[in-house]
Write a protein that holds these residues in place. Structure first.
Motif, PDB file in Angstrom:
ATOM      1  N   MET A   1     -27.270 -39.934  96.782  1.00  0.00           N
ATOM      2  CA  MET A   1     -28.227 -39.100  97.508  1.00  0.00           C
ATOM      3  C   MET A   1     -29.626 -39.240  96.897  1.00  0.00           C
ATOM      4  SD  MET A   1     -26.575 -37.522  99.924  1.00  0.00           S
ATOM      5  CE  MET A   1     -27.629 -36.141 100.324  1.00  0.00           C
ATOM      6  N   ILE A   2     -30.635 -39.125  97.736  1.00  0.00           N
ATOM      7  CA  ILE A   2     -32.013 -39.133  97.255  1.00  0.00           C
ATOM      8  C   ILE A   2     -32.276 -37.834  96.503  1.00  0.00           C
ATOM      9  CG2 ILE A   2     -34.437 -39.205  97.948  1.00  0.00           C
ATOM     10  CD1 ILE A   2     -32.984 -41.833  98.377  1.00  0.00           C
ATOM     11  N   ASN A   3     -32.883 -37.943  95.334  1.00  0.00           N
ATOM     12  CA  ASN A   3     -33.154 -36.770  94.507  1.00  0.00           C
ATOM     13  C   ASN A   3     -34.312 -35.956  95.081  1.00  0.00           C
ATOM     14  OD1 ASN A   3     -33.498 -34.903  92.449  1.00  0.00           O
ATOM     15  ND2 ASN A   3     -34.582 -36.336  91.103  1.00  0.00           N
ATOM     16  N   THR A   4     -34.023 -34.758  95.557  1.00  0.00           N
ATOM     17  CA  THR A   4     -35.071 -33.889  96.106  1.00  0.00           C
ATOM     18  C   THR A   4     -35.293 -32.661  95.233  1.00  0.00           C
ATOM     19  OG1 THR A   4     -33.432 -32.769  97.515  1.00  0.00           O
ATOM     20  CG2 THR A   4     -34.645 -34.620  98.484  1.00  0.00           C
ATOM     21  N   GLU A   5     -34.835 -32.744  93.985  1.00  0.00           N
ATOM     22  CA  GLU A   5     -34.935 -31.587  93.097  1.00  0.00           C
ATOM     23  C   GLU A   5     -35.980 -31.758  91.996  1.00  0.00           C
ATOM     24  OE1 GLU A   5     -31.044 -30.785  91.631  1.00  0.00           O
ATOM     25  OE2 GLU A   5     -30.254 -30.169  93.583  1.00  0.00           O
ATOM     26  N   GLY A   6     -36.647 -32.891  91.939  1.00  0.00           N
ATOM     27  CA  GLY A   6     -37.685 -33.087  90.935  1.00  0.00           C
ATOM     28  C   GLY A   6     -38.949 -32.325  91.281  1.00  0.00           C
ATOM     29  N   MET A   7     -39.870 -32.276  90.343  1.00  0.00           N
ATOM     30  CA  MET A   7     -41.100 -31.507  90.532  1.00  0.00           C
ATOM     31  C   MET A   7     -41.908 -32.013  91.725  1.00  0.00           C
ATOM     32  SD  MET A   7     -44.322 -31.016  87.930  1.00  0.00           S
ATOM     33  CE  MET A   7     -44.796 -32.743  88.113  1.00  0.00           C
ATOM     34  N   VAL A   8     -42.043 -33.333  91.858  1.00  0.00           N
ATOM     35  CA  VAL A   8     -42.839 -33.892  92.952  1.00  0.00           C
ATOM     36  C   VAL A   8     -42.205 -33.543  94.299  1.00  0.00           C
ATOM     37  CG1 VAL A   8     -43.704 -36.016  94.002  1.00  0.00           C
ATOM     38  CG2 VAL A   8     -43.717 -35.761  91.515  1.00  0.00           C
ATOM     39  N   ALA A   9     -40.895 -33.731  94.395  1.00  0.00           N
ATOM     40  CA  ALA A   9     -40.203 -33.448  95.652  1.00  0.00           C
ATOM     41  C   ALA A   9     -40.240 -31.963  95.990  1.00  0.00           C
ATOM     42  CB  ALA A   9     -38.763 -33.936  95.577  1.00  0.00           C
ATOM     43  N   GLY A  59     -48.411 -41.387  87.442  1.00  0.00           N
ATOM     44  CA  GLY A  59     -47.339 -42.339  87.145  1.00  0.00           C
ATOM     45  C   GLY A  59     -45.940 -41.773  87.229  1.00  0.00           C
ATOM     46  N   ALA A  60     -45.641 -41.074  88.301  1.00  0.00           N
ATOM     47  CA  ALA A  60     -44.312 -40.483  88.461  1.00  0.00           C
ATOM     48  C   ALA A  60     -43.255 -41.558  88.650  1.00  0.00           C
ATOM     49  CB  ALA A  60     -44.292 -39.527  89.656  1.00  0.00           C
ATOM     50  N   ASP A  61     -42.018 -41.227  88.311  1.00  0.00           N
ATOM     51  CA  ASP A  61     -40.909 -42.147  88.510  1.00  0.00           C
ATOM     52  C   ASP A  61     -40.691 -42.400  89.998  1.00  0.00           C
ATOM     53  OD1 ASP A  61     -40.487 -42.249  85.798  1.00  0.00           O
ATOM     54  OD2 ASP A  61     -38.959 -40.676  85.811  1.00  0.00           O
ATOM     55  N   GLU A  64     -38.220 -39.904  91.815  1.00  0.00           N
ATOM     56  CA  GLU A  64     -38.730 -38.562  92.066  1.00  0.00           C
ATOM     57  C   GLU A  64     -39.637 -38.537  93.288  1.00  0.00           C
ATOM     58  OE1 GLU A  64     -40.854 -34.896  89.608  1.00  0.00           O
ATOM     59  OE2 GLU A  64     -40.516 -36.821  88.630  1.00  0.00           O
ATOM     60  N   VAL A  65     -40.442 -39.579  93.454  1.00  0.00           N
ATOM     61  CA  VAL A  65     -41.352 -39.640  94.600  1.00  0.00           C
ATOM     62  C   VAL A  65     -40.584 -39.898  95.895  1.00  0.00           C
ATOM     63  CG1 VAL A  65     -43.395 -40.778  95.547  1.00  0.00           C
ATOM     64  CG2 VAL A  65     -43.204 -40.410  93.082  1.00  0.00           C
ATOM     65  N   PHE A  66     -39.483 -40.650  95.807  1.00  0.00           N
ATOM     66  CA  PHE A  66     -38.682 -40.858  97.013  1.00  0.00           C
ATOM     67  C   PHE A  66     -38.154 -39.532  97.557  1.00  0.00           C
ATOM     68  CE2 PHE A  66     -38.063 -45.427  95.647  1.00  0.00           C
ATOM     69  CZ  PHE A  66     -38.746 -45.942  96.747  1.00  0.00           C
ATOM     70  N   ALA A 243     -33.358 -47.223  96.783  1.00  0.00           N
ATOM     71  CA  ALA A 243     -34.271 -46.447  95.943  1.00  0.00           C
ATOM     72  C   ALA A 243     -33.883 -46.560  94.471  1.00  0.00           C
ATOM     73  CB  ALA A 243     -34.276 -44.984  96.387  1.00  0.00           C
ATOM     74  N   SER A 244     -32.597 -46.531  94.191  1.00  0.00           N
ATOM     75  CA  SER A 244     -32.130 -46.655  92.808  1.00  0.00           C
ATOM     76  C   SER A 244     -32.445 -48.035  92.244  1.00  0.00           C
ATOM     77  CB  SER A 244     -30.621 -46.400  92.743  1.00  0.00           C
ATOM     78  OG  SER A 244     -30.312 -45.079  93.134  1.00  0.00           O
ATOM     79  N   ALA A 245     -32.280 -49.072  93.076  1.00  0.00           N
ATOM     80  CA  ALA A 245     -32.586 -50.434  92.630  1.00  0.00           C
ATOM     81  C   ALA A 245     -34.062 -50.576  92.292  1.00  0.00           C
ATOM     82  CB  ALA A 245     -32.189 -51.443  93.711  1.00  0.00           C
ATOM     83  N   LEU A 246     -34.915 -49.969  93.104  1.00  0.00           N
ATOM     84  CA  LEU A 246     -36.348 -50.053  92.839  1.00  0.00           C
ATOM     85  C   LEU A 246     -36.704 -49.283  91.565  1.00  0.00           C
ATOM     86  CD1 LEU A 246     -38.833 -51.374  94.138  1.00  0.00           C
ATOM     87  CD2 LEU A 246     -39.314 -49.186  95.231  1.00  0.00           C
ATOM     88  N   ALA A 247     -36.072 -48.138  91.378  1.00  0.00           N
ATOM     89  CA  ALA A 247     -36.330 -47.368  90.156  1.00  0.00           C
ATOM     90  C   ALA A 247     -35.917 -48.148  88.910  1.00  0.00           C
ATOM     91  CB  ALA A 247     -35.586 -46.032  90.225  1.00  0.00           C
ATOM     92  N   ARG A 248     -34.824 -48.913  89.024  1.00  0.00           N
ATOM     93  CA  ARG A 248     -34.366 -49.713  87.885  1.00  0.00           C
ATOM     94  C   ARG A 248     -35.273 -50.911  87.639  1.00  0.00           C
ATOM     95  NH1 ARG A 248     -29.415 -49.244  90.611  1.00  0.00           N
ATOM     96  NH2 ARG A 248     -29.534 -51.448  91.183  1.00  0.00           N
TER      97      ARG A 248
END
Length: 341
Positions: A1-9, A59-61, A64-66, A243-248
């Motif tokens: 699942m896309i992380n929607t719990e970070g500060m940016v989201a 420079g957020a991860d 988190e921006v996704f 999204a995970s592949a891009l983050a890696r």
């Protein structure tokens, strides 16, 4: 699942909840731009989330921006939030100063390119693979081709041949690296929009009655939405993988290209499979301008064609698979590492 719990989201979610109610996409479609929504996003620095601190961002991860991109698509956002994120990412990677206001992006094809939000963005960041360069233009300086856009986001073909860039710089980004980011962003948006349209459809058939019982009790309706729900789950998983592949691969986005393309192919097929039943279960209401559904389905149809539809990318992947050694195919199926370099 896309992380929607970070500060940016979570910040984006609050802004969209407060300032992007169901009437806002309708008003935007009628020509009333939601400036308050954009101002709130900008005041919180969200369009600069992928920009380095040295260039004025934070420079957020990626992951988190996704999450913020997910909630923007869920709200049928009529402002170029994701497009500005992409444009600012391109400019930052080339060391170009980030302009004020909303921006959009383009991948140059000759002298022209298809540009989302061309009617509302102040600037456009143009990637030119033939010159390994990124240029910043004022959107108003490019000439627009005639034609009505399918998407509510005024996707327009712009010609830059007579326009003078505000700034430009060489870049070491490959076209595949740029494609990886754009395709992944669109995959996340499409998966979110599919889920939002699914929830809208479920709510409608639960409330609407025919022959003395809710539409949701009819087996044909249940079957259509069950298929749509499975496609929605597949789309979400594909977007999450990309999204995970891009983050890696934050330092080298090209490494995430294959996952981005696979996600685009999968979700492109899902769009075809879900938009028909979504409109069908709504009956005549699903085809009206005043109802919310088309704000999702029209965007889905437009995003599906971004940089080429699922058929284009399937052929691209197939051509690479065809020159891969047979002993690598199973490894590729199980690990994703089968593509020839």
């Amino acid at each position: 699942m896309i992380n929607t719990e970070g500060m940016v989201a979570e910040t984006a979610a609050k802004i969209y909840t407060d300032l992007c109610g169901r009437e806002v996409p309708h008003e935007a479609a009628a020509g009333q731009y939601p400036q308050a929504l954009w101002d709130a996003l900008a005041e919180n620095g969200l369009p600069l989330a992928w920009v380095s601190e040295d260039n004025g961002g934070f420079g957020a991860d990626y992951d988190e921006v996704f999450g913020a991109i997910w909630v923007s698509a869920e709200a049928a956002s009529p402002v170029p939030f994701a497009e500005t994120l992409i444009a600012n990412w391109l400019l930052d990677r080339a060391g170009v100063a980030i302009p004020d206001g909303a921006s959009t992006f383009a991948l140059l094809d000759g002298n022209a390119a298809s540009v989302p939000f061309a009617g509302t963005a102040d600037h456009v960041a143009v990637y030119d693979a033939s010159k390994n360069a990124i240029a910043l233009y004022k959107t108003a300086d490019a000439s627009a081709a005639d034609g009505q856009a399918l998407s509510p986001d005024s996707d327009t073909r712009l010609d830059f041949s007579t326009a003078t860039p505000v700034a430009s710089a060489a870049t070491n980004l490959s076209r595949r690296a740029v494609e990886a980011l754009i395709l992944t962003v669109r995959a996340v948006q499409m998966a979110s929009a599919i889920e939002a349209a699914l929830n809208l459809s479920i709510a409608y058939v639960s409330d609407r009655e025919q022959f003395g019982r809710p539409l949701s009790k009819f087996q044909a309706i249940q079957h259509q939405l069950a298929v749509a729900a499975s496609e929605s789950a597949a789309a979400t998983m594909a977007a999450t993988q990309a999204a995970s592949a891009l983050a890696r691969s934050a330092d080298d986005p090209e490494k995430a290209w294959h996952e981005a393309v696979v996600a685009k192919v999968q979700i492109g097929h899902s769009v075809e499979a879900v938009t028909v039943p979504f409109h069908q279960v709504h009956g005549a209401m699903g085809y009206t301008q005043e109802y919310d559904l088309h704000h999702y389905t029209r965007r889905l149809w437009a995003w599906r064609d971004t940089l080429g539809n699922e058929h284009h990318w399937s052929k691209t992947l197939g051509a690479e698979l065809a020159v891969t050694s047979p002993d690598q195919i199973w490894k590729g199926v199980t690990t994703g590492a089968w593509i020839a370099s």
